[in-house]
Design an enzyme around this catalytic site. Structure first.
Site, PDB file in Angstrom:
ATOM      1  N   LYS A 189      43.672  48.385 -29.727  1.00  0.00           N
ATOM      2  CA  LYS A 189      43.737  47.720 -28.419  1.00  0.00           C
ATOM      3  C   LYS A 189      45.209  47.458 -28.107  1.00  0.00           C
ATOM      4  CE  LYS A 189      44.070  43.496 -26.949  1.00  0.00           C
ATOM      5  NZ  LYS A 189      44.980  43.662 -25.814  1.00  0.00           N
ATOM      6  N   GLU A 264      51.430  39.820 -37.860  1.00  0.00           N
ATOM      7  CA  GLU A 264      52.894  39.811 -37.673  1.00  0.00           C
ATOM      8  C   GLU A 264      53.118  38.964 -36.438  1.00  0.00           C
ATOM      9  OE1 GLU A 264      56.137  40.426 -36.195  1.00  0.00           O
ATOM     10  OE2 GLU A 264      55.772  42.589 -36.022  1.00  0.00           O
ATOM     11  N   CYS A 298      60.348  39.881 -31.903  1.00  0.00           N
ATOM     12  CA  CYS A 298      60.108  38.696 -32.718  1.00  0.00           C
ATOM     13  C   CYS A 298      61.192  38.508 -33.781  1.00  0.00           C
ATOM     14  CB  CYS A 298      58.714  38.753 -33.331  1.00  0.00           C
ATOM     15  SG  CYS A 298      58.423  40.280 -34.170  1.00  0.00           S
ATOM     16  N   GLU A 395      60.140  29.778 -30.034  1.00  0.00           N
ATOM     17  CA  GLU A 395      60.613  31.152 -29.861  1.00  0.00           C
ATOM     18  C   GLU A 395      61.008  31.361 -28.386  1.00  0.00           C
ATOM     19  OE1 GLU A 395      57.624  34.139 -30.659  1.00  0.00           O
ATOM     20  OE2 GLU A 395      59.098  35.336 -31.737  1.00  0.00           O
TER      21      GLU A 395
HETATM   22  C1  SIN Z   1      58.303  43.058 -33.047  1.00  0.00           C
HETATM   23  O1  SIN Z   1      59.007  42.402 -32.297  1.00  0.00           O
HETATM   24  O2  SIN Z   1      57.113  42.767 -33.197  1.00  0.00           O
HETATM   25  C2  SIN Z   1      58.802  44.254 -33.806  1.00  0.00           C
HETATM   26  C3  SIN Z   1      60.245  44.266 -33.877  1.00  0.00           C
HETATM   27  C4  SIN Z   1      60.816  45.452 -34.593  1.00  0.00           C
HETATM   28  O3  SIN Z   1      60.122  46.258 -35.252  1.00  0.00           O
HETATM   29  O4  SIN Z   1      62.026  45.569 -34.506  1.00  0.00           O
END
Ligand code: SIN
Length: 493
Positions: A189, A264, A298, A395
């Site tokens: 998804k 993640e 992230c 964040e």
């Molecule tokens: C993400 O922001 O989820 C992945 C970041 C990355 O692989 O650099």
């Protein structure tokens, strides 16, 4: 060719944009309710296409299709699965320009970074094609002379993958390549804001030779699709990238079927500049770790901690570079910072800046929406930020850099670790002993020492604390898609 004014789209990108269907059991299908979702170009606010608004029922069908394909796929020799993944990788690279344009059109990122993401996405297909042949079992010395102990590694089964809007291509392959490589089948998804890269990748997967049902794609109502993926007992593993809040919900929903999970989730990365750092190198690293993908990853830095003795020097050099970043439509080759994904992202950046400045922080550059309007935002650097400000706790997910002053190593490590998150961290120092000490003490899954970049397919990506569970990428990335089976061979007299 599709014409969006300044932007023309053709090839695989055009095909994906025109399809308005999802892939279930090898068939491209519309939603049962006949409804579609509009997808918007964040640079212009215009609709670029539609994808089906599917729900629980279609998700269950996709899971059943994955289950039907599972046994035959797992039974194929690893080298055959690897060959398909390798062809898929090559097809992505052959179509890089069209895929990158599609990615920029739906996500907004600068075209140079979109090309980088397509290469990054393809790299997972290649890496796991290579890894497919290295799924080794184990023999263990038995306590009895007439028995032998073996450990087999077997594919876990049907895997559900939920991917985010910030990396519409790379997160698909980072999850599905290891799963498919070891013999699992998948239901994906993609984010409803950026589904077309997933559609294009699926089209190329079929062209590469993926059998029907191995890779299924559903778009639609996230809560319904997620609920079915979590509750359906056929799904043996869920892999999710996104916010910690959604991760918590999925974690709870998976409890009733005791699924294996990889999460993640969010981050609050610290970037520490010690007094012995090479300041110019630290500024280069800071630019990359803060402004890459417009601050919308992230692992982007959320909090800069700079030693008081180099604070002004660092800020001066950092601001000089940040002020030169070019904000614009990602399709323009000169753009460094594309639009933010939506107006909520802009409002969040504004709220963080308002909160920080009301408590004494000072905006040195940027700080407002960009004159282009829409969701374009000025690259921003704030000084005199302190730990209790929202920008240091939550964040940011935008091009806003918050710089905090510190005095001692002990103090800064405590401050960097004083967060519920633990994804990425960075620091700059020329003292080798300090480098080891700090790398070991930082409470996060990934640390950049004198480097502002972490994302490579051969290294394990993931976090600790509320940043998640499990690792993606690297040879460890297959573990989450495998079950160990202990086989005790007796009667060997
Ligand atoms: C993400 O922001 O989820 C992945 C970041 C990355 O692989 O650099």
């Amino acid at each position: 060719m599709l014409d969006f004014g300044d932007v023309q789209i053709s090839g695989i990108a055009e095909k994906a944009l025109r399809l308005d269907k999802c892939l279930i059991g090898g068939q491209w299908m519309a939603a049962e309710n006949g409804r579609s979702i509009n997808v918007i170009d964040p640079a212009t606010g215009k609709v670029i296409g539609n994808v089906p608004e599917m729900g629980r029922h279609e998700t269950a069908r996709a899971i059943t299709a994955a289950e039907q394909a599972r046994e035959a796929w797992a039974a194929r020799p690893a080298i055959e699965r690897a060959d398909i993944l390798m062809r898929w990788c090559q097809l992505m690279l052959d179509n890089i320009e069209n895929l990158a344009r599609l990615l920029t059109l739906e996500q907004g990122k600068a075209i140079v970074q979109a090309r980088g993401e397509i290469r990054y996405a393809a790299s997972f297909l290649r890496f796991y094609a290579e890894e497919a042949r290295r799924i080794y079992g184990e023999t263990i010395p038995s306590p009895m002379s007439n028995s032998r102990i073996l450990v087999l590694k077997q594919p876990i089964g049907v895997v559900a993958c939920i991917t985010p809007w910030n990396f519409p291509a790379a997160m698909i392959t980072r999850k599905t390549a290891p799963a498919l490589a070891v013999g699992c089948t998948v239901v994906v998804k993609p984010a409803e804001l950026t589904p077309f890269s997933a559609v294009a990748i699926a089209l190329l997967g079929i062209e590469a030779g993926l059998p029907a049902g191995c890779f299924n794609l559903v778009t639609g109502v996230p809560q319904e699709i997620g609920a079915e993926m979590c509750a359906n007992p056929i799904v043996r593993k869920l892999s999710f990238t996104g916010s910690t809040k959604t991760g918590e919900l999925l974690y709870a929903q998976c409890a009733s079927t005791i699924k294996k999970l990889s999460l993640e989730l969010g981050g609050n990365a610290a970037f520490i500049v010690f007094d012995d750092a090479d300041i110019d190198a630290a500024v280069e690293g800071a630019m990359l770790s803060k402004f890459r993908h417009s601050g919308q990853t992230c692992v982007n830095t959320n909090r800069f901690f700079v030693h008081f003795s180099v604070y002004d020097e660092f800020i001066g050099k950092f601001v000089e570079k940040a002020a030169k970043l070019r904000v614009g439509n990602g399709m323009d080759v000169d753009t460094d910072i594309g639009p933010l994904i939506n107006s909520a992202a802009v409002q969040k950046a504004e709220a963080h800046i308002a909160d920080a400045t009301s408590r004494g922080a000072v905006v040195v550059v940027g700080g407002t929406r960009h004159q282009r309007g829409g969701t374009f935002f000025e690259p921003t650097v704030m000084r005199d930020v302190t730990a209790e400000m929202r920008t240091a706790c939550e964040e940011i997910f935008g091009p806003v850099a918050s710089v905090i002053r510190f005095v001692s190593e002990d103090e800064v490590i405590k401050a960097a670790n004083a967060t519920e998150y633990g994804l990425a961290g960075y620091f700059y120092s020329r003292d080798q002993a300090r480098c080891w000490r700090v790398a070991e003490k930082m409470e996060c899954g990934m640390v950049g020492v004198n480097i502002g970049f972490l994302s490579v397919e051969m290294a394990p990506f993931g976090g600790v604390k509320q940043s998640g569970i499990g690792r993606e990428g690297s040879h460890h990335g297959v573990d989450d898609f495998l079950e160990m089976k202990f086989v005790h061979f007796g009667g060997l007299d």
